[in-house]
Design an enzyme around this catalytic site. Structure first.
Site, PDB file in Angstrom:
ATOM      1  N   CYS A 130      28.708  42.676  34.332  1.00 34.72           N
ATOM      2  CA  CYS A 130      29.456  43.937  34.299  1.00 34.72           C
ATOM      3  C   CYS A 130      30.801  43.769  35.003  1.00 34.72           C
ATOM      4  CB  CYS A 130      28.652  45.062  34.940  1.00 34.72           C
ATOM      5  SG  CYS A 130      27.971  44.686  36.564  1.00 34.72           S
ATOM      6  N   GLY A 131      31.405  42.593  34.840  1.00 36.86           N
ATOM      7  CA  GLY A 131      32.710  42.355  35.436  1.00 36.86           C
ATOM      8  C   GLY A 131      32.638  42.327  36.959  1.00 36.86           C
TER       9      GLY A 131
END
Length: 364
Positions: A130-131
């Site tokens: 998720c980055g």
């Protein structure tokens, strides 16, 4: 005999250059063969394998993007639908608490004590990919811990989410009160379990202040880690340590919430503005202190549930963005590898044709 001998010698001398050329030609071909056939074949196989791997990865990232997009819509609706209740409840509590400031009323959750110890709730995600969602939040937690250490205030961590749990377990020097695992869909029951632990810590005076660090959902492309003072509930802010220094975070969400024209707004330069009186339609038959005692647990539960919902929506939005970028990058990489594969294949075919032509010329 002499002519025959001279003719034989002339024939042998005549064939010497041809023999030399034919023996020199194979080394040239031999040096070309390793650089074209085996190596190029290996390169082609490697490129084919990489293209296949990128295609499979692209399918996975595309699927994860679609799943996150479907989930983030539901999470976003939960956040948007829950905000009016949460904000209205906070507004009512602010008004009631302000009226009770002039009265000698003992409400445990609104009691402002000298801060000796702070409980910092850190809400992270349960999964990766998720980055920088989890990293940004944990860096902010480390920054807040450093601020508390600089002020000389003791602290403890309440970790919520598997990523945060793993992070703090690997750092035994950071004191942790409890670990909570997150869920795919936050519920009031889950928030109540956390609220019970926070309530017991504050009422028993083990901690004098409770702060909540979570990622606030702004939009699908933007989420901000924020600090929210959960307890004590004080519209005036300025909670101080034993030396009289304010221990509120500079970007504290609660102490920047004020009312303006009857609505909650955020004012960075103001701690509090004039609060409008209650509507004449609202009438309380019971004592305000009793109502406040009944509403404060609901406030605690709703604020924690809201933080969990906003954190989940932010995590899903970050994952959707990360998987979208990964899918685009995989597509670009696949195009680049396909071009390289076609070039290598063309070079291999060209090399084979040149070998055939060179062999034909050598046989002439």
């Amino acid at each position: 005999m002499a002519c025959s001998l001279s003719f034989s010698s002339s024939v042998s001398t005549f064939h010497l250059p041809t023999t030399t050329q034919s023996t020199q030609a194979p080394p040239n071909n031999a040096t070309t063969l390793p650089t074209t056939n085996p190596i190029q074949c290996a390169n082609l196989r490697e490129l084919r394998d990489r293209i296949g791997s990128v295609k499979n990865t692209q399918k996975i990232t595309e699927a994860m993007k679609l799943v996150a997009a479907a989930k983030v819509r539901r999470a976003q609706e939960a956040v948007v639908n829950g905000r009016p209740f949460s904000e209205t409840l906070v507004e009512v509590l602010y008004n009631m608490n302000e009226q009770l400031q002039t009265e000698d009323v003992d409400v445990p959750l609104t009691k402002i004590r000298t801060v000796k110890k702070v409980a910092l709730m850190v809400v992270t995600g349960d999964r990766g990919l998720c980055g920088g969602f989890n990293n940004m939040l944990l860096k902010k937690a480390e920054s807040r811990i450093a601020e508390l250490k600089k002020l000389g205030v003791d602290y403890t961590i309440i970790s919520i989410g598997k990523k945060g749990n793993t992070y703090f377990i690997r750092r035994p020097e950071i004191p942790v009160d409890r670990y909570f695992d997150g869920t795919n869909l936050p519920t009031a029951k889950e928030a109540q379990a956390i609220a019970d632990d926070v309530f017991s810590l504050f009422v028993s005076e083990e901690v004098d202040k409770v702060e909540m660090l979570y990622t606030k959902f702004v939009s699908l492309v933007k989420s901000d880690p924020v600090i929210h003072t959960l307890l004590p509930l004080s519209p005036k802010g300025e909670i101080c340590d034993i030396n009289g220094k304010c221990v509120d975070a500079a970007e504290d969400e609660l102490f920047r919430l004020t009312t303006k024209e009857g609505k909650l707004t955020v004012e960075r330069d103001m701690i509090k503005t004039e609060t409008p009186a209650f509507s004449p339609i609202l009438e309380f038959e019971q004592d305000p202190a009793q109502i406040l005692d009944a509403l404060l647990p609901l406030y605690l539960n709703s604020q924690i549930l809201r933080a969990l919902q906003e954190s989940l929506a932010s995590e899903l939005a970050a994952r959707m963005t990360a998987m979208s970028n990964a899918t685009d990058n995989a597509n670009e990489l696949k195009k680049t590898l396909s071009i390289n594969y076609n070039r290598a294949r063309q070079a291999k075919i060209t090399g084979e044709i040149l070998e055939i032509v060179a062999g034909a010329n050598a046989c002439v």
